[in-house]
Enzyme design. Structure first.
Site, PDB file in Angstrom:
ATOM      1  CB  SER A 134     -18.535   1.001 -41.673  1.00 56.04           C
ATOM      2  OG  SER A 134     -18.608   0.910 -42.800  1.00 56.04           O
ATOM      3  CE  LYS A 151     -17.035  -1.998 -43.362  1.00 58.86           C
ATOM      4  NZ  LYS A 151     -17.985  -3.194 -42.769  1.00 58.86           N
ATOM      5  CE  LYS A 210     -19.457  -0.281 -45.996  1.00 56.42           C
ATOM      6  NZ  LYS A 210     -20.116  -1.551 -45.953  1.00 56.42           N
ATOM      7  CG  ASP A 235     -17.746  -4.056 -46.885  1.00 57.59           C
ATOM      8  OD1 ASP A 235     -17.658  -4.681 -47.862  1.00 57.59           O
ATOM      9  OD2 ASP A 235     -18.559  -4.067 -45.770  1.00 57.59           O
ATOM     10  CD  GLU A 271     -16.850  -6.228 -44.250  1.00 50.54           C
ATOM     11  OE1 GLU A 271     -16.205  -5.523 -43.707  1.00 50.54           O
ATOM     12  OE2 GLU A 271     -18.183  -6.219 -44.082  1.00 50.54           O
ATOM     13  CG  ASP A 310     -21.169  -8.411 -44.715  1.00 52.09           C
ATOM     14  OD1 ASP A 310     -22.084  -9.223 -44.488  1.00 52.09           O
ATOM     15  OD2 ASP A 310     -21.189  -7.065 -44.636  1.00 52.09           O
ATOM     16  CE  LYS A 366     -22.959  -6.606 -41.763  1.00 55.73           C
ATOM     17  NZ  LYS A 366     -23.086  -6.189 -43.063  1.00 55.73           N
ATOM     18  N   GLY A 410     -22.288  -4.433 -38.707  1.00 56.67           N
ATOM     19  CA  GLY A 410     -23.444  -3.710 -38.383  1.00 56.67           C
ATOM     20  C   GLY A 410     -24.393  -3.514 -39.443  1.00 56.67           C
TER      21      GLY A 410
HETATM   22  O1  OSB Z   1     -21.300  -4.232 -45.538  1.00 55.34           O
HETATM   23  O2  OSB Z   1     -20.993  -4.066 -43.699  1.00 55.34           O
HETATM   24  C1  OSB Z   1     -21.545  -3.765 -44.544  1.00 55.34           C
HETATM   25  C2  OSB Z   1     -24.119  -0.821 -43.661  1.00 55.34           C
HETATM   26  C3  OSB Z   1     -25.143  -1.308 -44.350  1.00 55.34           C
HETATM   27  C4  OSB Z   1     -25.030  -2.466 -45.150  1.00 55.34           C
HETATM   28  C5  OSB Z   1     -23.850  -3.016 -45.162  1.00 55.34           C
HETATM   29  C6  OSB Z   1     -22.807  -2.811 -44.549  1.00 55.34           C
HETATM   30  C7  OSB Z   1     -22.989  -1.523 -43.486  1.00 55.34           C
HETATM   31  C8  OSB Z   1     -21.677  -1.327 -42.809  1.00 55.34           C
HETATM   32  C9  OSB Z   1     -22.071  -0.221 -41.898  1.00 55.34           C
HETATM   33  O3  OSB Z   1     -20.583  -1.203 -43.152  1.00 55.34           O
HETATM   34  C10 OSB Z   1     -21.922  -0.815 -40.553  1.00 55.34           C
HETATM   35  C11 OSB Z   1     -22.384  -0.403 -39.375  1.00 55.34           C
HETATM   36  O4  OSB Z   1     -21.781   0.701 -38.902  1.00 55.34           O
HETATM   37  O5  OSB Z   1     -23.671  -0.338 -38.908  1.00 55.34           O
HETATM   38 MG    MG Z   2     -19.718  -5.552 -45.268  1.00 54.79          MG
END
Ligand code: OSB
Ligand code: MG
Length: 395
Positions: free
Chosen positions: A153, A179, A181, A206, A231, A256, A280, A308
């Site tokens: 991510s 992924k 953001k 995402d 996402e 999510d 999660k 994550g």
């Molecule tokens: O939306 O998946 C998410 C991190 C913190 C809060 C939300 C998200 C995330 C990530 C990172 O996308 C995921 C990771 O590598 O731990």
């Molecule tokens: Mg997410």
């Protein structure tokens, strides 16, 4: 899978005999991030980790509460989780005999909300049970994989060049899905540029709830870039608008934030609010709910993957076990410890092989050692909760 069978095994999460819970240690540990991580709702430079150790008869189990410092991803924070564990959850458990995971979950289920706080305790309990049984968590819950596929991510970057440098770096390390953001103003043009430079890769985005239905036209432009999924484009607690958006999008929506329980997952699938589910364990309140959602998705033929929350190695080890279940058919956000941290709290750290997979632990419990000396050196506060006599309500 035939009706009535389960893809996972919640009943196996039973200790050799009832466990008497003696104490719960709550520990806050701050680790700097190797680089800032930016998403649509904000940016962070360090992670305040909330680690829990549950003690029973000289044995212990480790869990992690994935809440953030501010209520930006969900309403829970490290502060609310500390409060609800200290004042409500721990007093309902400590000094009690617990039969199995279902027993623990039903006691916690008496309290409304606070899934991340509950999951922190459940994770510690599951590690404890697995250690008492001498089995790795993955085997206990019904895992079927020795290695799991991982993706990365990538946070929002100031320039496309900076983003592309990271895309190339993580592809070079073997990661199987990238992924990105996104947020309003940093979306379609960024995706278009990265896709042009990397035509064949598995790519997703995402939005962390940054859009509304008024942006449907813009989101439909993403259909041109062959994304694996979009996402959480819309509000954190929405299903209805996602269902409406999904009907007009070719790209699969993955939820999510919106999937906070088995019932929410069932409603999302029934209404067509998503075609893919991000799991999660913290967001859904622990292993029991996670396994129920897993089995629901397997039954419905909906792909799952493990999300994550910038966890320490303790949360990462739990994620590796979870992702070994049969329904996790897409690469997870389970990166190597070194993707975020200079040094992790477990030894050895989680590693990603050149083929973009990570090993599911095979020794009892979490399958990693906790580096207590390092943990102590980075601890901001720690407290031990013991059985207490005062309970406001008897249940
Ligand atoms: O939306 O998946 C998410 C991190 C913190 C809060 C939300 C998200 C995330 C990530 C990172 O996308 C995921 C990771 O590598 O731990
Ligand atoms: Mg997410």
């Amino acid at each position: 899978m035939t009706a009535g069978t389960r893809a996972s095994n919640v009943a196996a999460i039973t200790p050799p005999g009832p466990v008497h819970l003696d104490a719960l240690e709550l520990r806050l540990v701050r680790l700097p991030l190797l680089e800032p991580f930016a998403v649509s709702f904000g940016r962070m430079d360090s992670r305040l980790l909330f680690l829990l150790r549950l003690e029973a008869g000289g044995h212990s189990g480790w869990g992690e509460c994935v809440a953030g410092e501010e209520p930006l991803y969900s309403y829970e924070t490290v502060g609310t989780a500390l409060h609800v564990i200290r004042e409500h959850l721990a007093p309902a458990l400590l000094g009690q005999e617990i039969d199995n995971l279902a027993d623990l979950t039903s006691r916690l289920g008496a309290f409304r909300g606070h899934p991340m706080a509950k999951a922190g305790i459940e994770l510690a309990f599951v590690d404890l049970v697995a250690r008492l049984r001498g089995e790795p968590i993955a085997r206990l819950i019904g895992g079927v994989r020795e290695r799991v596929e991982v993706g990365v991510s990538l946070g929002i970057q100031p320039t496309v060049e900076a983003l592309d440098e990271r895309v190339r770096r993580f592809l070079g390390l073997g990661y199987r899905r990238i992924k990105l953001k996104i947020k309003p103003g940093a979306d379609v043009s960024v995706v278009a540029e990265i896709r042009k430079r990397h035509p064949g890769i598995a790519l997703s985005v995402d939005a962390n709830a940054a859009y509304t239905l008024a942006d449907a036209g813009l989101l439909r432009q993403l259909d041109d870039y062959d994304l694996v999924m979009i996402e959480q484009p819309l509000a954190h607690d929405d299903l209805v608008d996602h269902a409406r958006l999904q009907r007009t999008l070719a790209t699969a929506i993955c939820l999510d934030e919106s999937i906070t329980s088995h019932d929410r997952a069932r409603q999302a699938l029934e209404t067509g609010a998503c075609r893919i589910v991000n799991m999660k364990v913290g967001r859904v309140g622990g292993y029991r709910e996670a396994l129920r959602i897993h089995d629901l998705c397997v039954e419905a033929g909906v792909p799952l993957w493990c999300g994550g929350m910038l966890e320490s190695g303790i949360g990462r080890a739990h994620n590796l076990a979870l992702a070994s279940l049969p329904g996790f058919t897409l690469p997870g956000d389970i990166s190597a410890s070194a993707r975020y941290f200079e040094r992790d709290v477990i030894v050895p750290p989680v590693e990603v092989a050149a083929d973009g997979t990570a090993a599911v632990p095979t020794s009892p419990g979490l399958g990693f050692e906790v580096d207590m000396a390092f943990l102590e050196s980075r601890t901001e506060s720690a407290e031990r909760l013991h059985p207490s006599l005062s309970r406001r309500w008897r249940r």
